[in-house]
Structure formats: C-alpha cells, structure tokens
Design a protein around this motif. Structure first.
Motif, PDB file in Angstrom:
ATOM      1  N   GLU A 111       8.624   1.895   8.289  1.00 24.06           N
ATOM      2  CA  GLU A 111       8.826   3.040   7.397  1.00 24.06           C
ATOM      3  C   GLU A 111       8.774   2.519   5.966  1.00 24.06           C
ATOM      4  O   GLU A 111       9.639   1.735   5.557  1.00 24.06           O
ATOM      5  CB  GLU A 111      10.169   3.721   7.669  1.00 24.06           C
ATOM      6  CG  GLU A 111      10.391   4.970   6.826  1.00 24.06           C
ATOM      7  CD  GLU A 111      11.657   5.727   7.205  1.00 24.06           C
ATOM      8  OE1 GLU A 111      11.822   6.859   6.721  1.00 24.06           O
ATOM      9  OE2 GLU A 111      12.489   5.192   7.975  1.00 24.06           O
ATOM     10  N   ILE A 112       7.760   2.936   5.228  1.00 26.51           N
ATOM     11  CA  ILE A 112       7.527   2.388   3.900  1.00 26.51           C
ATOM     12  C   ILE A 112       8.028   3.344   2.820  1.00 26.51           C
ATOM     13  O   ILE A 112       7.662   4.533   2.799  1.00 26.51           O
ATOM     14  CB  ILE A 112       6.026   2.096   3.678  1.00 26.51           C
ATOM     15  CG1 ILE A 112       5.516   1.131   4.758  1.00 26.51           C
ATOM     16  CG2 ILE A 112       5.803   1.499   2.293  1.00 26.51           C
ATOM     17  CD1 ILE A 112       4.045   0.752   4.598  1.00 26.51           C
ATOM     18  N   SER A 113       8.849   2.833   1.920  1.00 26.64           N
ATOM     19  CA  SER A 113       9.343   3.607   0.778  1.00 26.64           C
ATOM     20  C   SER A 113       8.172   3.858  -0.169  1.00 26.64           C
ATOM     21  O   SER A 113       7.602   2.914  -0.707  1.00 26.64           O
ATOM     22  CB  SER A 113      10.444   2.831   0.049  1.00 26.64           C
ATOM     23  OG  SER A 113      11.514   2.542   0.930  1.00 26.64           O
ATOM     24  N   SER A 114       7.826   5.131  -0.356  1.00 27.57           N
ATOM     25  CA  SER A 114       6.608   5.475  -1.080  1.00 27.57           C
ATOM     26  C   SER A 114       6.858   6.603  -2.066  1.00 27.57           C
ATOM     27  O   SER A 114       7.944   7.173  -2.119  1.00 27.57           O
ATOM     28  CB  SER A 114       5.516   5.899  -0.074  1.00 27.57           C
ATOM     29  OG  SER A 114       5.363   4.947   0.960  1.00 27.57           O
ATOM     30  N   ARG A 115       5.827   6.914  -2.834  1.00 22.91           N
ATOM     31  CA  ARG A 115       5.912   8.051  -3.758  1.00 22.91           C
ATOM     32  C   ARG A 115       4.520   8.646  -3.941  1.00 22.91           C
ATOM     33  O   ARG A 115       3.513   7.941  -3.929  1.00 22.91           O
ATOM     34  CB  ARG A 115       6.498   7.636  -5.108  1.00 22.91           C
ATOM     35  CG  ARG A 115       5.631   6.687  -5.918  1.00 22.91           C
ATOM     36  CD  ARG A 115       6.290   6.260  -7.233  1.00 22.91           C
ATOM     37  NE  ARG A 115       5.456   5.371  -8.008  1.00 22.91           N
ATOM     38  CZ  ARG A 115       5.407   4.048  -7.839  1.00 22.91           C
ATOM     39  NH1 ARG A 115       6.155   3.476  -6.919  1.00 22.91           N
ATOM     40  NH2 ARG A 115       4.612   3.307  -8.589  1.00 22.91           N
ATOM     41  N   ILE A 116       4.510   9.966  -4.089  1.00 27.18           N
ATOM     42  CA  ILE A 116       3.292  10.687  -4.427  1.00 27.18           C
ATOM     43  C   ILE A 116       3.595  11.450  -5.705  1.00 27.18           C
ATOM     44  O   ILE A 116       4.457  12.317  -5.727  1.00 27.18           O
ATOM     45  CB  ILE A 116       2.819  11.607  -3.284  1.00 27.18           C
ATOM     46  CG1 ILE A 116       1.524  12.336  -3.674  1.00 27.18           C
ATOM     47  CG2 ILE A 116       3.899  12.562  -2.808  1.00 27.18           C
ATOM     48  CD1 ILE A 116       0.827  13.018  -2.514  1.00 27.18           C
ATOM     49  N   GLY A 117       2.943  11.077  -6.784  1.00 25.86           N
ATOM     50  CA  GLY A 117       3.346  11.572  -8.093  1.00 25.86           C
ATOM     51  C   GLY A 117       4.728  11.030  -8.410  1.00 25.86           C
ATOM     52  O   GLY A 117       4.974   9.831  -8.323  1.00 25.86           O
ATOM     53  N   GLN A 118       5.666  11.924  -8.717  1.00 30.90           N
ATOM     54  CA  GLN A 118       7.045  11.522  -8.986  1.00 30.90           C
ATOM     55  C   GLN A 118       7.953  11.773  -7.779  1.00 30.90           C
ATOM     56  O   GLN A 118       9.166  11.571  -7.859  1.00 30.90           O
ATOM     57  CB  GLN A 118       7.583  12.295 -10.191  1.00 30.90           C
ATOM     58  CG  GLN A 118       6.827  12.034 -11.480  1.00 30.90           C
ATOM     59  CD  GLN A 118       6.845  10.565 -11.857  1.00 30.90           C
ATOM     60  OE1 GLN A 118       7.892   9.921 -11.871  1.00 30.90           O
ATOM     61  NE2 GLN A 118       5.669  10.015 -12.153  1.00 30.90           N
ATOM     62  N   LYS A 119       7.388  12.237  -6.679  1.00 33.15           N
ATOM     63  CA  LYS A 119       8.167  12.586  -5.491  1.00 33.15           C
ATOM     64  C   LYS A 119       8.259  11.394  -4.543  1.00 33.15           C
ATOM     65  O   LYS A 119       7.251  10.829  -4.129  1.00 33.15           O
ATOM     66  CB  LYS A 119       7.522  13.771  -4.777  1.00 33.15           C
ATOM     67  CG  LYS A 119       8.188  14.188  -3.477  1.00 33.15           C
ATOM     68  CD  LYS A 119       9.619  14.653  -3.688  1.00 33.15           C
ATOM     69  CE  LYS A 119       9.715  15.922  -4.495  1.00 33.15           C
ATOM     70  NZ  LYS A 119      11.092  16.426  -4.599  1.00 33.15           N
ATOM     71  N   HIS A 120       9.502  11.018  -4.216  1.00 33.03           N
ATOM     72  CA  HIS A 120       9.715   9.917  -3.282  1.00 33.03           C
ATOM     73  C   HIS A 120       9.559  10.430  -1.852  1.00 33.03           C
ATOM     74  O   HIS A 120      10.119  11.471  -1.488  1.00 33.03           O
ATOM     75  CB  HIS A 120      11.099   9.305  -3.466  1.00 33.03           C
ATOM     76  CG  HIS A 120      11.217   8.506  -4.722  1.00 33.03           C
ATOM     77  ND1 HIS A 120      10.876   7.175  -4.789  1.00 33.03           N
ATOM     78  CD2 HIS A 120      11.625   8.850  -5.966  1.00 33.03           C
ATOM     79  CE1 HIS A 120      11.072   6.739  -6.031  1.00 33.03           C
ATOM     80  NE2 HIS A 120      11.520   7.740  -6.763  1.00 33.03           N
ATOM     81  N   VAL A 121       8.790   9.709  -1.049  1.00 30.52           N
ATOM     82  CA  VAL A 121       8.558  10.073   0.352  1.00 30.52           C
ATOM     83  C   VAL A 121       8.634   8.806   1.200  1.00 30.52           C
ATOM     84  O   VAL A 121       8.485   7.690   0.691  1.00 30.52           O
ATOM     85  CB  VAL A 121       7.181  10.748   0.542  1.00 30.52           C
ATOM     86  CG1 VAL A 121       7.118  12.061  -0.209  1.00 30.52           C
ATOM     87  CG2 VAL A 121       6.042   9.830   0.098  1.00 30.52           C
ATOM     88  N   HIS A 122       8.852   9.003   2.483  1.00 28.49           N
ATOM     89  CA  HIS A 122       8.857   7.878   3.410  1.00 28.49           C
ATOM     90  C   HIS A 122       7.665   8.020   4.345  1.00 28.49           C
ATOM     91  O   HIS A 122       7.447   9.079   4.941  1.00 28.49           O
ATOM     92  CB  HIS A 122      10.168   7.838   4.204  1.00 28.49           C
ATOM     93  CG  HIS A 122      11.315   7.316   3.411  1.00 28.49           C
ATOM     94  ND1 HIS A 122      12.563   7.064   3.958  1.00 28.49           N
ATOM     95  CD2 HIS A 122      11.413   6.977   2.098  1.00 28.49           C
ATOM     96  CE1 HIS A 122      13.372   6.600   3.016  1.00 28.49           C
ATOM     97  NE2 HIS A 122      12.702   6.546   1.882  1.00 28.49           N
ATOM     98  N   ILE A 123       6.906   6.947   4.460  1.00 28.58           N
ATOM     99  CA  ILE A 123       5.690   6.938   5.248  1.00 28.58           C
ATOM    100  C   ILE A 123       5.870   6.046   6.470  1.00 28.58           C
ATOM    101  O   ILE A 123       6.245   4.878   6.354  1.00 28.58           O
ATOM    102  CB  ILE A 123       4.495   6.443   4.402  1.00 28.58           C
ATOM    103  CG1 ILE A 123       4.226   7.405   3.244  1.00 28.58           C
ATOM    104  CG2 ILE A 123       3.260   6.281   5.280  1.00 28.58           C
ATOM    105  CD1 ILE A 123       3.836   8.804   3.666  1.00 28.58           C
ATOM    106  N   LEU A 124       5.615   6.619   7.643  1.00 25.26           N
ATOM    107  CA  LEU A 124       5.725   5.887   8.898  1.00 25.26           C
ATOM    108  C   LEU A 124       4.363   5.353   9.308  1.00 25.26           C
ATOM    109  O   LEU A 124       3.367   6.091   9.298  1.00 25.26           O
ATOM    110  CB  LEU A 124       6.258   6.807   9.997  1.00 25.26           C
ATOM    111  CG  LEU A 124       7.684   7.330   9.801  1.00 25.26           C
ATOM    112  CD1 LEU A 124       7.933   8.536  10.691  1.00 25.26           C
ATOM    113  CD2 LEU A 124       8.696   6.230  10.076  1.00 25.26           C
TER     114      LEU A 124
END
Length: 266
Positions: free
Chosen positions: A63-76
């Motif tokens: 599970e990678i700590s990520s961001r799209i624009g300024q929004k933090h998301v978690h990518i599996l």
C-alpha cells in the motif's frame, strides 16, 4: 469465498507477524489474502513462505502513500515483484519519510506530555527500518504508560489533532513502479478521500487514464449503499472490484478479519 486483500503486519503498522496472518487465515478458513503493508514489502517473503503447502491464495502486495494533485490517496499494488529496483527505491524513500514524520510527531507532541524519550522507543524496536505511531504506542504500552490496545485509537486521534500524514509519492510514480513490477493497481478505501460522488467519479476517471486497474469497493467503513456505488463506478469505468478489511491486528481491534464474496484481484 472468504477473503481480505488488504492486511498489515508488524513490518508496517500492524501487530501480527506475516506468519501469524497466515495462521489466522488457516484458523478462520480464509481462502485468499494479500499482505499490503504501508510502503514496504519486507514481510512479503515470510508471508508467502508461511502459506506454502496450504490452500490459501496468497498475493504479494503493498500500500503506497500517494497523492493526486493535493489529495492524499493510498494505492494498493497486487501481484508485484518484491525485488523490483524501482519499487524498492520508492518504498525506501517513503519509509524514511514515515519515520521522520513519526519522530517529529513524537518529539513535539508526545515526549513531554508522557515523559517518554525516543531512545525508549528504540529500545523496543532496534531492528525496525520504519517507525509508525503504532511502534511508539507499543513501546509505551510495554513500559506501562498504557494498559491495552483499546487505548490506541485515542492516542492516534490525539496525535492527528496536531499533525496529519503529509509524506506521499505522486500517483504517477506509484502506478509506474507497480506496473513495472508486474502488478495491478487499485485505489484503497475511496470513501476516506472525503469527496462528493461527482468528485469521486472525476478522480476515478483521472486515475483510470493513468493506469488504475480497480477500486477497493468493499471496506469496513463503506456502507452497503456505498459499496454498491463503488461497484457501479467500476462497471462504468471498466475497472475491477476489490475488497479488504484493512486488518491491523490489535492496532485496529474493531476491524473484521475477512469478507465473504466472489472477489478476485489478480
């Protein structure tokens, strides 16, 4: 089938070893599991080895700590090559940043309040590469500052009142390394992005254009109506449906261990 494609071990912020996760899967008759520790694959090999000779489908994940624009998301990432150089370089960088964040939070908001030192945290975690709030709490629990893991959510809420996680990788980087390691890319717990339905659909489309393979529609904090919405989004966008309990062991006592359904990620 019984499954959970979102589980954490003691190699990130869970409390179970990879071997204990497989043992739980055997005890409860879980058919398919994935180890998706935060920003590390250090426990995956032990996880896969522990499942050898069983009928449990085990999937190497992260599970990678990520961001799209300024929004933090978690990518599996599922079905990844855990020895891929680009993947490991990104994860090592994020793990170092996670440790910096944890130490900063500790020194500013925890040390003086509880009369505790970072050296005391290290005394219980000499072999760790990455440090999370769960490691801090576990050390303080062992030294008698807390009485049990049921106090952990309040401890986390206290810390997050002051500083939330800010470290992350651009989503393009996360998707790129997962793809290059032969994996599939899923968005974790979309509800936690706290967007409107229209905003969610827009961001799902953006992620699909970047290479997203699926969405974690089934998650403990998703209501049945929300699960149906995310399934509908997957149908509209030709994405796969995933589900996971976000198991953290004692660090998340109310989480279910598995879901029941016909869900496959690889």
């Amino acid at each position: 089938m019984r499954y959970s494609y979102h589980m954490h071990s003691c190699h990130s912020d869970g409390t179970d070893t990879p071997e204990q996760l497989i043992n739980l899967a055997q005890i409860y008759g879980i058919d398919a599991v994935a180890l998706t520790d935060h920003d590390t694959v250090d426990g995956v090999e032990a996880f896969m080895t522990a499942a050898a000779g069983t009928n449990i489908e085990t999937i190497p994940g992260v599970e990678i700590s990520s961001r799209i624009g300024q929004k933090h998301v978690h990518i599996l990432g599922y079905g990844i090559d855990i020895k891929n150089t680009a993947l490991l370089e990104l994860l090592d960088d994020l793990t170092a940043k996670a440790t910096e964040y944890t130490k900063y939070t500790f020194e500013i908001y925890i040390a003086q309040k509880y009369g505790y030192s970072w050296e005391q945290v290290l005394n219980h975690n000499r072999k760790r590469k990455g440090f999370y709030l769960s490691d801090v709490f576990s050390a303080m629990l062992k030294d008698g500052l807390f009485s049990g893991w049921e106090q952990y959510p309040g401890f986390v809420d206290y810390c997050f009142k002051f500083v939330e996680q800010e470290y992350s990788a651009p989503i393009e980087n996360s998707l790129d390394v997962i793809k290059k390691s032969g994996g599939k890319v899923f968005l974790a717990h979309p509800k936690l992005m706290k967007l409107s339905l229209d905003e969610e659909l827009i961001i799902f489309k953006q992620m699909k254009d970047l290479g997203l393979d699926g969405i974690e529609a089934y998650y403990p904090e998703h209501s049945p109506k929300e699960c149906n919405w995310y399934e509908l989004c997957c149908e509209k966008l030709d994405l796969k449906v995933s589900g996971g309990t976000d198991w953290h062991g004692k660090a998340r006592l109310k989480a279910p261990l598995y879901f029941v359904g016909n869900v496959h990620v690889v």
